[in-house]
Design an enzyme around this catalytic site. Sequence first.
Site, short mmCIF file in Angstrom:
data_model
loop_
_atom_site.label_atom_id
_atom_site.label_comp_id
_atom_site.label_asym_id
_atom_site.label_seq_id
_atom_site.Cartn_x
_atom_site.Cartn_y
_atom_site.Cartn_z
N ASP A 13 0.81 -1.31 0.13
CA ASP A 13 0.14 -0.06 0.11
C ASP A 13 0.83 1.14 0.13
O ASP A 13 2.20 1.12 0.32
CB ASP A 13 -0.96 -0.04 1.20
CG ASP A 13 -1.71 1.25 1.22
OD1 ASP A 13 -2.46 1.66 0.31
OD2 ASP A 13 -1.78 1.86 2.45
N ASP A 15 -0.10 4.96 1.07
CA ASP A 15 -0.46 6.17 2.33
C ASP A 15 -0.51 5.56 3.60
O ASP A 15 -1.26 4.52 3.82
CB ASP A 15 -1.51 6.79 2.05
CG ASP A 15 -1.60 7.61 0.80
OD1 ASP A 15 -0.70 8.66 0.77
OD2 ASP A 15 -2.60 7.26 0.01
#
Length: 343
Positions: A13, A15
């Site tokens: 991922d 953020d």
Amino acid sequence: MAAIHRVSAVIFDLDGTLLDTERATRDVLKEFLGTYGKVPDEVKEERRLGMTHRESTTGIILDYGLPLTVEEYSEAIYPLYMKRWQRANPLPGVKRLLKHLHRNGVPLALASNSIRRNIDHKILKLGELKDCFSVVLGGDQVPHGKPSPDIFLEAAKRLGVHPSSCLVIEDSLVGAQGAKASGAKVVAVPSHQSQRQCYSSADLILYSLLDFHPELWGLPPFDDRIQGALPMEPLLSNAQIGDAMLNNTHMIVAGEHTYDSIPDQISGIFFGWAKLEAYGVSKAVVSIGWDLSVRNAERAMRVCFLDSRCKAITAEPLELLLIGYIRMLQSMNLRCRKIFLKH
């Protein structure tokens, strides 16, 4: 450590996992809503963590009664986010892990619920490491965003591997759920410590990527520790001396800016330098943990001065420069082992 699960590719991922964008942009919504006389609801915003851009935007407009369409809201708030993304830095352990995996030929993908336009701006903060990813996917490039498994299935397809051969590293609950639904193995590094108990489906839960051991997943091990310790990019902090404990150890009392340069995904035992007004500089060992017994998880820090001549005084200003990581806290190590063995 013997490998319990073997993987051939890793999906990250963005953020809150690779970049500390969530802290950098924490006040953007508050600033924006203030122009409409509104105040953010912390509980609602915490639940929005990891949602797709459209889902999050639609929810914000409805929850705060904003007289805007999704497109108008996005256009108005985008410049604020662009400015704050420039402040986001890679989280501790990220550069080390990306370099290591890429150097050893492990296929890497980036799968984020952010729209692709935003991803392209944010990953510039990774510098040349952005080129480690052979696949980059945004939430607007698949039929359904997380917690749907679509983005992980597509990432695995583009990497040329089966989803069950992938390891996904995620910070959000919706991301961990989507990754698990895809059939991949999941390492969760939660952004919000108060939600840790919600990640029980993950194969392993860590506090930071400093604690990631590739060999647990059949990947090449790190070989960069020096006498058992891991050099890291320096972390600066200012605080005050708290109550005295045993062996020249004191609690640390946090001030308004104590954690400005210490990400939420940091916990464990560190070493470095401590500076006191009266004594000067001393080598020190610092523990950073979380008190999860309270409703809103709170930081807990202690400092041990290695110079026996150093005599700290309660409420005395303290400056810290942390330059190395030793290990996770013992209670956290046991908790992680239980979760890992359960899977």
